[in-house]
Write an enzyme that holds these catalytic residues in place. Structure first.
Site, PDB file in Angstrom:
ATOM      1  N   HIS A 145      -9.859   0.788 -10.844  1.00 49.87           N
ATOM      2  CA  HIS A 145      -9.503   1.816  -9.849  1.00 49.87           C
ATOM      3  C   HIS A 145      -8.052   2.260 -10.013  1.00 49.87           C
ATOM      4  O   HIS A 145      -7.766   3.449 -10.112  1.00 49.87           O
ATOM      5  CB  HIS A 145      -9.748   1.264  -8.444  1.00 49.87           C
ATOM      6  CG  HIS A 145      -9.015   2.001  -7.359  1.00 49.87           C
ATOM      7  ND1 HIS A 145      -9.405   3.244  -6.926  1.00 49.87           N
ATOM      8  CD2 HIS A 145      -7.910   1.691  -6.645  1.00 49.87           C
ATOM      9  CE1 HIS A 145      -8.570   3.660  -5.982  1.00 49.87           C
ATOM     10  NE2 HIS A 145      -7.647   2.738  -5.798  1.00 49.87           N
ATOM     11  N   PHE A 146      -7.120   1.301 -10.050  1.00 45.54           N
ATOM     12  CA  PHE A 146      -5.737   1.769 -10.005  1.00 45.54           C
ATOM     13  C   PHE A 146      -5.208   2.254 -11.365  1.00 45.54           C
ATOM     14  O   PHE A 146      -4.149   2.866 -11.413  1.00 45.54           O
ATOM     15  CB  PHE A 146      -4.796   0.789  -9.294  1.00 45.54           C
ATOM     16  CG  PHE A 146      -4.562  -0.544  -9.952  1.00 45.54           C
ATOM     17  CD1 PHE A 146      -3.909  -0.638 -11.157  1.00 45.54           C
ATOM     18  CD2 PHE A 146      -4.951  -1.706  -9.313  1.00 45.54           C
ATOM     19  CE1 PHE A 146      -3.662  -1.880 -11.737  1.00 45.54           C
ATOM     20  CE2 PHE A 146      -4.706  -2.951  -9.876  1.00 45.54           C
ATOM     21  CZ  PHE A 146      -4.066  -3.028 -11.097  1.00 45.54           C
ATOM     22  N   HIS A 147      -5.994   2.018 -12.436  1.00 43.13           N
ATOM     23  CA  HIS A 147      -5.602   2.690 -13.675  1.00 43.13           C
ATOM     24  C   HIS A 147      -6.000   4.169 -13.638  1.00 43.13           C
ATOM     25  O   HIS A 147      -5.477   4.974 -14.414  1.00 43.13           O
ATOM     26  CB  HIS A 147      -6.167   1.974 -14.896  1.00 43.13           C
ATOM     27  CG  HIS A 147      -5.337   0.775 -15.296  1.00 43.13           C
ATOM     28  ND1 HIS A 147      -5.459  -0.447 -14.684  1.00 43.13           N
ATOM     29  CD2 HIS A 147      -4.332   0.642 -16.206  1.00 43.13           C
ATOM     30  CE1 HIS A 147      -4.573  -1.300 -15.212  1.00 43.13           C
ATOM     31  NE2 HIS A 147      -3.881  -0.661 -16.133  1.00 43.13           N
ATOM     32  N   TYR A 182       1.672   5.290  -2.583  1.00 45.38           N
ATOM     33  CA  TYR A 182       1.967   6.697  -2.265  1.00 45.38           C
ATOM     34  C   TYR A 182       3.366   7.072  -2.716  1.00 45.38           C
ATOM     35  O   TYR A 182       3.635   8.240  -3.017  1.00 45.38           O
ATOM     36  CB  TYR A 182       1.733   6.969  -0.778  1.00 45.38           C
ATOM     37  CG  TYR A 182       0.261   6.874  -0.489  1.00 45.38           C
ATOM     38  CD1 TYR A 182      -0.574   7.903  -0.889  1.00 45.38           C
ATOM     39  CD2 TYR A 182      -0.299   5.738   0.058  1.00 45.38           C
ATOM     40  CE1 TYR A 182      -1.937   7.805  -0.724  1.00 45.38           C
ATOM     41  CE2 TYR A 182      -1.660   5.631   0.225  1.00 45.38           C
ATOM     42  CZ  TYR A 182      -2.480   6.659  -0.168  1.00 45.38           C
ATOM     43  OH  TYR A 182      -3.829   6.550  -0.022  1.00 45.38           O
ATOM     44  N   ARG A 215     -10.496 -10.051 -12.175  1.00 46.14           N
ATOM     45  CA  ARG A 215      -9.287  -9.462 -12.716  1.00 46.14           C
ATOM     46  C   ARG A 215      -8.301 -10.587 -13.010  1.00 46.14           C
ATOM     47  O   ARG A 215      -8.581 -11.750 -12.705  1.00 46.14           O
ATOM     48  CB  ARG A 215      -8.681  -8.490 -11.699  1.00 46.14           C
ATOM     49  CG  ARG A 215      -8.201  -9.181 -10.446  1.00 46.14           C
ATOM     50  CD  ARG A 215      -7.759  -8.225  -9.345  1.00 46.14           C
ATOM     51  NE  ARG A 215      -6.463  -7.596  -9.656  1.00 46.14           N
ATOM     52  CZ  ARG A 215      -5.709  -6.977  -8.739  1.00 46.14           C
ATOM     53  NH1 ARG A 215      -6.104  -6.903  -7.493  1.00 46.14           N
ATOM     54  NH2 ARG A 215      -4.570  -6.427  -9.089  1.00 46.14           N
ATOM     55  N   ARG A 216      -7.153 -10.280 -13.572  1.00 47.19           N
ATOM     56  CA  ARG A 216      -6.026 -11.201 -13.688  1.00 47.19           C
ATOM     57  C   ARG A 216      -6.387 -12.538 -14.323  1.00 47.19           C
ATOM     58  O   ARG A 216      -6.039 -13.594 -13.816  1.00 47.19           O
ATOM     59  CB  ARG A 216      -5.454 -11.502 -12.304  1.00 47.19           C
ATOM     60  CG  ARG A 216      -4.908 -10.303 -11.625  1.00 47.19           C
ATOM     61  CD  ARG A 216      -4.268 -10.652 -10.323  1.00 47.19           C
ATOM     62  NE  ARG A 216      -3.165  -9.736 -10.047  1.00 47.19           N
ATOM     63  CZ  ARG A 216      -2.376  -9.826  -8.995  1.00 47.19           C
ATOM     64  NH1 ARG A 216      -2.545 -10.783  -8.136  1.00 47.19           N
ATOM     65  NH2 ARG A 216      -1.419  -8.971  -8.821  1.00 47.19           N
ATOM     66  N   HIS A 239       0.806  -1.216   0.000  1.00 50.70           N
ATOM     67  CA  HIS A 239       0.000   0.000   0.000  1.00 50.70           C
ATOM     68  C   HIS A 239       0.841   1.269   0.000  1.00 50.70           C
ATOM     69  O   HIS A 239       0.620   2.133  -0.839  1.00 50.70           O
ATOM     70  CB  HIS A 239      -1.079   0.042   1.071  1.00 50.70           C
ATOM     71  CG  HIS A 239      -2.084   1.084   0.687  1.00 50.70           C
ATOM     72  ND1 HIS A 239      -2.994   0.897  -0.317  1.00 50.70           N
ATOM     73  CD2 HIS A 239      -2.215   2.366   1.059  1.00 50.70           C
ATOM     74  CE1 HIS A 239      -3.660   2.012  -0.534  1.00 50.70           C
ATOM     75  NE2 HIS A 239      -3.215   2.927   0.285  1.00 50.70           N
TER      76      HIS A 239
END
Lengths: 596, 171
Positions: A386-388, A239, A449-450, A235
């Protein structure tokens, strides 16, 4: 003209050695971007069944390469380049010893090459080497030892980079004993402090468990333990990707908008909050893991929600700074000032669109963080959706946009075509809007996913927000646009590198509207913040880790401790730590009781 | 340190949002009673599931009035039993473990979703309603054949359940 040049030197004029390393780091980053984009387009078209040019078993090699090259290599190399620039620029002094600087760059490059080779070898059946373990490398899936060794080498390189910057800062501090830490340097140092804390866990996981296991020195590992150590790092690493983008939004974007940063003290507060809260939250990736108590998950969730605070503050400060810029340029009205911004500049539009998408990513992140709502979307394609938005746009698009601004200053070469740059950032935004939105929607339908082939023999997906096939087409079009955008970016940069050198490209950064003298001195006390950050990490992780080791053993159930000589030492450590753990445990338990 | 009035307002609204989010999750846990997959089950030896009382024969059995337990083993690349047959309008607890690598267990289109970790048992209690066939998939990458790893959850009438279960396991 010549007077103006003498008055304002560009970064490369002032620090030619540092500029070389910044260029080298950025180019390494873009090499990873190219590889990642190629694997990205193959994967998008395969998954959506538009074009399957590889066997589905190779899909996971592609996916591992896409994840590692983009999430680790592209981001980190850009970061080390940008941070070298920011630190040198804001301290206005060269690095201590450029040979050390080249050493860490070389170590990082060697590490990433080792890992990259181990992944790419998976495409050839002639080479007995593969690392199809994806970016998360969850044991008991096993990669070739070269994969783990490369990661360890890469991380060690990044640690030396941090030490290089800290030492340079300390040298500056001796020369300027009474001055406040310049804002960009403050951002670099807090980010690196967070990185040391975060990456220690994954380094431990790799060096103590995964590498010896892949070499055959130990028979097995405790899958929950290595998974938890991964997320201890997994995580805060997001950041680590994001902080360079924040540095650019805070210190460069307001200047491009024609103004200056709204508040220097609040920028410092935000970076301190990230240092404190980024790490004790990793268990929110393990809400649905067996073997971890609900109380630990709840604590992690609470920390995660408070981690929204620095990003929400950033949204305010950055928008306020941009608005100030617009008003300086003559903008008026409640929203009318929006038309007075330099939208034709690719660096401005790119960063603004990246920020806008980050807001959308923040909202889908709030959903992910909700412990019980997580059941709906865990491991569905909602998550990559989300993370794209976050790393794939807030970070990646900001980096590309910033390149249009920073490259001329580190090379004295003007950008080949700023119009192509503008098209490029807009195409990225449109492509990502299509792809990410459809991914979120498919995730709600339960599409995982994946996976190489998300269509299954035994059932059809329910229809919501359009059918499964229709959303696939959106994903394929979006992914293709992203690939086109990457090609435009790289092409433009390569042509830029062919441009002749000119002078007069220097850009200065104005100080904040509310300057550092407004900031309480305690904000600059890095020792204090690191101490608190470590305390929070111990509070959040000591008990879960102890419980996991207690349940499953250091190496999984039914296997002795390794190596044998370590057992007495570990026992001694355990008996020393147990009373502390008990005390913390009681505190945590009563906290959970109160919350219940 | 000077903080602008609007910024104070924004800060207050942000903290309120955060508290609301935490509150909504807490309500979900206390009100509707959404429990998390947690550490309530004891660890098992993933390499000796053959000798495990619950997982040597993956099955569905009745454990109380209208309550059923489903013992499920995930492996590269499938689930046992297949299909998982449960009776309508009942409460079913899935106990899921793995005999090799980490897998996922997701009943498509529902919120029945958990990680499956070798050495650990995930327990997940759901309410099932009228007869329906659900897709069951592994949603964590587990190796080169990951995309073919699927199963079925059949919710059937009480009569059909007894017939298909052969009368042997129902207690």
């Amino acid at each position: 003209m010549s007077e103006a040049i003498e008055a304002e030197q560009s970064f490369v004029d002032k620090f030619p050695e540092e500029a070389r390393i910044v260029r080298a780091a950025l180019l390494s980053s873009f090499l990873a971007l190219v590889l990642g984009a190629i694997f990205g387009i193959i994967q998008t078209l395969h998954r959506t069944d538009v074009a399957r040019i590889i066997p589905s078993t190779d899909y996971y090699t592609v996916l591992t390469a896409h994840g590692v090259f983009l999430a680790i290599s592209f981001t980190t190399f850009f970061l080390v380049g940008l941070f070298t620039w920011a630190l040198t620029r804001s301290l206005d002094r060269p690095l201590i010893d450029i040979r050390i600087t080249w050493t860490w760059y070389a170590i990082m490059a060697v590490g990433m090459t080792m890992t990259g080779v181990s992944i790419l070898a998976g495409f050839s059946s002639a080479i007995d080497m593969s690392a199809d373990v994806l970016f998360t490398f969850y044991a008991p899936l096993q990669a070739h030892p070269l994969f783990y060794a490369g990661l360890a080498v890469f991380i060690v390189g990044s640690w030396i980079a941090g030490a290089d910057w800290f030492r340079t800062f300390l040298a500056w501090k001796r020369e300027h004993p009474d001055e406040r830490i310049p804002l960009q340097t403050f951002m670099v140092l807090t980010t690196m402090a967070m990185w040391y804390i975060a990456s220690s866990a994954v380094a431990a996981s790799v060096l103590i468990f995964l590498l010896p296991w892949s070499l055959g020195f130990i028979d097995q590992v405790n899958p929950t333990l290595t998974r938890t150590l991964f997320w201890f790092f997994g995580h805060p690493v997001v950041y680590f990707w994001l902080m360079p983008a924040y540095l650019l939004w805070y210190t460069v974007l307001p200047k491009i908008a024609g103004g200056r940063l709204f508040s220097d003290p609040l920028a410092r507060v935000v970076f301190v909050l990230f240092l404190l809260l980024s790490t004790p939250v990793g268990i929110h990736h393990q809400y649905l893991d067996p073997g971890i108590a609900e109380g630990f998950k709840f604590i992690s969730m609470t920390n995660t929600m408070f981690l929204l605070l620095p990003s929400l503050l950033t949204a305010f400060t950055v928008v306020a700074s941009v608005e100030y810029g617009a008003r300086q340029r003559g903008g008026t009205g409640l929203l009318g000032w929006l038309t007075d911004l330099p939208w034709r500049k690719p660096e401005f539009t790119g960063m603004m669109l990246a920020g806008l998408m980050f807001a959308a990513g923040g909202f889908s992140g709030m959903v992910n963080a909700g412990m019980n709502i997580n059941y709906m979307i865990h491991n569905t394609i909602w998550i990559p959706g989300h993370f794209h938005l976050t790393v794939g746009t807030a970070v990646a698009l900001t980096f590309m946009a910033a390149t249009y601004w920073i490259w001329p200053q580190i090379s004295n070469k003007p950008i080949y075509s700023r119009s192509i740059g503008l098209v490029q950032v807009v195409v990225w935004f449109i492509g990502m809007a299509l792809m990410s939105n459809a991914m979120h929607a498919q995730g709600m339908m339960g599409v995982p996913r994946r996976t190489a082939e998300p269509e299954y023999a035994g059932f059809d997906y329910p229809v919501m927000f359009g059918g499964y096939e229709e959303l696939n087409i959106q994903i394929a079009i979006g992914g293709t646009l992203l690939f086109v955008s990457t090609v435009l970016f790289i092409g433009n940069l390569v042509l830029t590198m062919g441009n002749p050198k000119v002078s007069g490209l220097a850009e200065s950064l104005p100080p904040a509207l509310s300057g550092p003298d407004d900031a309480p001195r305690v904000l600059d006390n890095l020792r204090l913040w690191v101490g608190i950050a470590l305390t929070l990490v111990v509070l959040a992780y000591a008990l879960p880790l102890a419980a996991i080791i207690n349940r499953g053993g250091l190496l999984g159930p039914g296997v002795g401790t390794y190596p044998a000589w370590l057992t007495p030492a570990l026992d001694a450590l355990a008996s020393a730590v147990t009373p502390v753990l008990d005390a913390v445990g009681d505190a945590a338990a009563s906290l959970v009781e109160v919350v219940r | 340190m000077h903080i602008h009035a609007y910024e104070k307002l924004w800060l207050a609204a942000s903290i309120l949002l955060i508290l609301l989010l935490i509150g909504s999750v807490t309500y979900g846990a206390v009100g509707p009673g959404v429990a998390m997959v947690a550490d309530s089950e004891q660890p098992v030896d993933a390499q000796a599931l053959d000798e495990d009382e619950r997982f040597s024969e993956p099955r569905v059995e009745q454990v109380g009035e209208n309550e059923y337990a489903a013992y499920i083993v995930a492996y590269q690349f499938g689930f046992e039993p297949s299909p998982i047959v449960v009776p309508e309008n009942s409460t079913v607890t899935f106990y899921v473990t793995s005999r090799d690598v980490i897998h996922g267990f997701e009943v498509v289109g529902t919120n029945a979703n958990t990680m499956v970790v070798p050495g650990e048992v995930s327990d997940l209690t759901v309410e099932v309603e009228e007869p329906q066939e659900y897709g069951l998939i592994c949603n964590e990458y587990c190796g080169a054949g990951h995309h073919v790893m699927e199963g079925k959850v059949h919710v059937v009438s009480q009569a059909e359940f007894e017939e298909r279960n052969g009368g042997g396991d129902g207690a």
